[in-house]
Design a protein around this motif. Structure first.
Motif, PDB file in Angstrom:
ATOM      1  N   THR A  65      81.962  30.422  39.149  1.00  0.00           N
ATOM      2  CA  THR A  65      80.971  30.962  40.075  1.00  0.00           C
ATOM      3  C   THR A  65      81.470  30.872  41.510  1.00  0.00           C
ATOM      4  O   THR A  65      81.281  31.794  42.307  1.00  0.00           O
ATOM      5  CB  THR A  65      79.642  30.211  39.924  1.00  0.00           C
ATOM      6  OG1 THR A  65      79.206  30.274  38.561  1.00  0.00           O
ATOM      7  CG2 THR A  65      78.570  30.809  40.816  1.00  0.00           C
ATOM      8  N   ALA A  66      82.125  29.767  41.847  1.00  0.00           N
ATOM      9  CA  ALA A  66      82.681  29.621  43.190  1.00  0.00           C
ATOM     10  C   ALA A  66      83.708  30.711  43.474  1.00  0.00           C
ATOM     11  O   ALA A  66      83.744  31.283  44.568  1.00  0.00           O
ATOM     12  CB  ALA A  66      83.320  28.243  43.347  1.00  0.00           C
ATOM     13  N   ILE A  78      82.028  24.130  46.220  1.00  0.00           N
ATOM     14  CA  ILE A  78      82.142  24.435  44.789  1.00  0.00           C
ATOM     15  C   ILE A  78      81.040  23.768  43.965  1.00  0.00           C
ATOM     16  O   ILE A  78      80.433  24.421  43.107  1.00  0.00           O
ATOM     17  CB  ILE A  78      83.541  24.059  44.267  1.00  0.00           C
ATOM     18  CG1 ILE A  78      84.586  25.039  44.828  1.00  0.00           C
ATOM     19  CG2 ILE A  78      83.583  24.072  42.736  1.00  0.00           C
ATOM     20  CD1 ILE A  78      86.019  24.679  44.478  1.00  0.00           C
ATOM     21  N   PRO A  79      80.723  22.465  44.166  1.00  0.00           N
ATOM     22  CA  PRO A  79      79.660  21.847  43.351  1.00  0.00           C
ATOM     23  C   PRO A  79      78.288  22.492  43.521  1.00  0.00           C
ATOM     24  O   PRO A  79      77.419  22.330  42.661  1.00  0.00           O
ATOM     25  CB  PRO A  79      79.657  20.397  43.841  1.00  0.00           C
ATOM     26  CG  PRO A  79      81.024  20.165  44.379  1.00  0.00           C
ATOM     27  CD  PRO A  79      81.412  21.471  45.010  1.00  0.00           C
ATOM     28  N   GLU A  80      78.089  23.225  44.615  1.00  0.00           N
ATOM     29  CA  GLU A  80      76.797  23.872  44.866  1.00  0.00           C
ATOM     30  C   GLU A  80      76.826  25.364  44.560  1.00  0.00           C
ATOM     31  O   GLU A  80      75.879  26.091  44.895  1.00  0.00           O
ATOM     32  CB  GLU A  80      76.389  23.660  46.329  1.00  0.00           C
ATOM     33  CG  GLU A  80      76.175  22.213  46.724  1.00  0.00           C
ATOM     34  CD  GLU A  80      75.046  21.583  45.918  1.00  0.00           C
ATOM     35  OE1 GLU A  80      74.028  22.274  45.682  1.00  0.00           O
ATOM     36  OE2 GLU A  80      75.187  20.409  45.528  1.00  0.00           O
ATOM     37  N   LEU A  84      74.106  28.392  45.243  1.00  0.00           N
ATOM     38  CA  LEU A  84      74.437  29.377  46.276  1.00  0.00           C
ATOM     39  C   LEU A  84      74.428  30.792  45.712  1.00  0.00           C
ATOM     40  O   LEU A  84      73.976  31.734  46.378  1.00  0.00           O
ATOM     41  CB  LEU A  84      75.804  29.052  46.878  1.00  0.00           C
ATOM     42  CG  LEU A  84      75.886  27.751  47.677  1.00  0.00           C
ATOM     43  CD1 LEU A  84      77.327  27.436  48.039  1.00  0.00           C
ATOM     44  CD2 LEU A  84      75.032  27.842  48.933  1.00  0.00           C
ATOM     45  N   ALA A  85      74.911  30.954  44.481  1.00  0.00           N
ATOM     46  CA  ALA A  85      74.880  32.271  43.845  1.00  0.00           C
ATOM     47  C   ALA A  85      73.443  32.727  43.639  1.00  0.00           C
ATOM     48  O   ALA A  85      73.100  33.902  43.881  1.00  0.00           O
ATOM     49  CB  ALA A  85      75.613  32.224  42.510  1.00  0.00           C
ATOM     50  N   MET A  90      72.690  36.621  42.927  1.00  0.00           N
ATOM     51  CA  MET A  90      73.653  36.910  41.860  1.00  0.00           C
ATOM     52  C   MET A  90      73.301  36.063  40.634  1.00  0.00           C
ATOM     53  O   MET A  90      73.381  34.841  40.666  1.00  0.00           O
ATOM     54  CB  MET A  90      75.086  36.614  42.296  1.00  0.00           C
ATOM     55  CG  MET A  90      76.117  36.926  41.212  1.00  0.00           C
ATOM     56  SD  MET A  90      77.849  36.720  41.751  1.00  0.00           S
ATOM     57  CE  MET A  90      77.940  34.930  41.930  1.00  0.00           C
ATOM     58  N   LYS A  91      72.935  36.727  39.562  1.00  0.00           N
ATOM     59  CA  LYS A  91      72.620  36.040  38.316  1.00  0.00           C
ATOM     60  C   LYS A  91      73.902  35.790  37.542  1.00  0.00           C
ATOM     61  O   LYS A  91      74.690  36.701  37.319  1.00  0.00           O
ATOM     62  CB  LYS A  91      71.654  36.876  37.473  1.00  0.00           C
ATOM     63  CG  LYS A  91      71.278  36.238  36.145  1.00  0.00           C
ATOM     64  CD  LYS A  91      70.369  37.142  35.343  1.00  0.00           C
ATOM     65  CE  LYS A  91      70.028  36.506  33.993  1.00  0.00           C
ATOM     66  NZ  LYS A  91      69.159  37.412  33.173  1.00  0.00           N
TER      67      LYS A  91
END
Length: 226
Positions: A65-66, A78-80, A84-85, A90-91
Motif C-alpha cells: 500500500t505504501a 509506511i506503518p500508517e 492514509l490510503a 483508495m480502497k
C-alpha cells in the motif's frame, strides 16, 4: 536472477523487518503505481506462497500500500499506509492463495480507476529487488532497476525497428528487451530497459508511431541504475 553485488542482497534503507517481504513489496507497489500513471481508486492485491503465510506479521500489506502511495522503502509513514490510503479514498483489498506460483514471494496487484485497469504480477526476490513477470496479460519480465518503457502495439513488421530507431537517435542505449504477443499479427507488448532517461518529447514521438496503441514508462532512480 543473479545479484551483481553484496548490496543487492543486503537491501536498501527500509522501514520493516524484511527486505523481501517489506522493502520488495514497497517497490512492487511503487512500480505498479507509476506504470498505472494516476492514483487508483481501488487496488486488489493477491499474495501467494510465503507472502500469503506471513504478510500480516511482516507488514507486507502495509508495504504494498505504501508503494501504491509512491512512498520509498525508508518512508516513516509506511506503518500508517493503510489509514492514509483510506483517507485518500483508495480502497485496498487483500487475498491469499496457497497454491504454487512462479516464486515463493509472488504477488499480483490490480489497479482500478473508472474505466482504467492495470494488472501486474511479479516476485520479491530478495534484497529489496523485484522481478515483474506479467503486465496486463502479457508475459514481460523486467526489474525496474533501470529506466523502463513498455510499448503496446500491433504485431506488425517494423514496429520495434521504429521504436529502437527513436531511442538510438536520442542517444539512448538499450540494455534489455522482452516481447510478447497475444497472437500472430494481433496485440503485442514490448518492455525495454535503458541506460538513460527517456524524455517527454521522445515519448510523444513513440506515441505517434504507426501501430503503437499505448505506452507507460517508469524511472525510479532518476536515470541511475539501482
Amino acid at each position: 536472477m543473479r545479484f551483481k553485488d553484496v548490496f543487492s542482497i543486503i537491501g536498501p534503507g527500509m522501514i520493516g523487518p524484511s527486505s523481501s517481504h517489506t522493502a520488495g513489496a514497497v517497490r512492487f507497489g511503487r512500480v505498479a503505481r507509476e506504470l498505472f500513471g494516476i492514483q487508483p481508486k481501488q487496488a486488489d492485491v493477491v499474495f501467494y506462497g510465503s507472502l500469503a503465510a506471513t504478510y500480516r506479521g511482516h507488514g507486507t500489506d502495509m508495504a504494498v500500500t505504501a508503494g501504491l502511495l509512491r512512498f520509498d522503502t525508508d518512508d516513516e509513514r509506511i506503518p500508517e499506509s493503510l489509514n492514509l490510503a483510506d483517507a485518500l479514498g483508495m480502497k485496498v483489498t487483500f487475498q491469499t492463495i496457497s497454491g504454487p506460483a512462479v516464486h515463493p514471494n509472488t504477488l499480483t496487484v490490480t489497479l482500478h480507476s473508472g474505466r482504467m485497469r492495470f494488472h501486474m504480477m511479479g516476485c520479491s526476490i530478495g534484497g529489496g529487488n523485484i522481478e515483474v513477470v506479467e503486465v496486463n496479460g502479457f508475459d514481460l519480465k523486467f526489474t525496474a532497476n533501470y529506466p523502463t518503457l513498455i510499448v503496446y502495439h500491433e504485431d506488425r513488421p517494423g514496429v520495434l525497428a521504429d521504436v529502437t530507431r527513436l531511442l538510438s537517435d536520442a542517444g539512448i542505449n538499450i540494455g534489455y528487451m522482452d516481447v510478447d504477443r497475444k497472437a500472430r499479427l494481433g496485440q503485442a507488448a514490448t518492455v525495454i530497459e535503458m541506460d538513460g532517461t527517456i524524455q517527454d518529447d521522445l515519448l510523444k514521438k513513440v506515441k505517434r508511431l504507426v501501430n503503437v496503441t499505448g505506452f507507460s514508462d517508469i524511472d525510479l532512480n532518476g536515470g541511475v541504475p539501482k
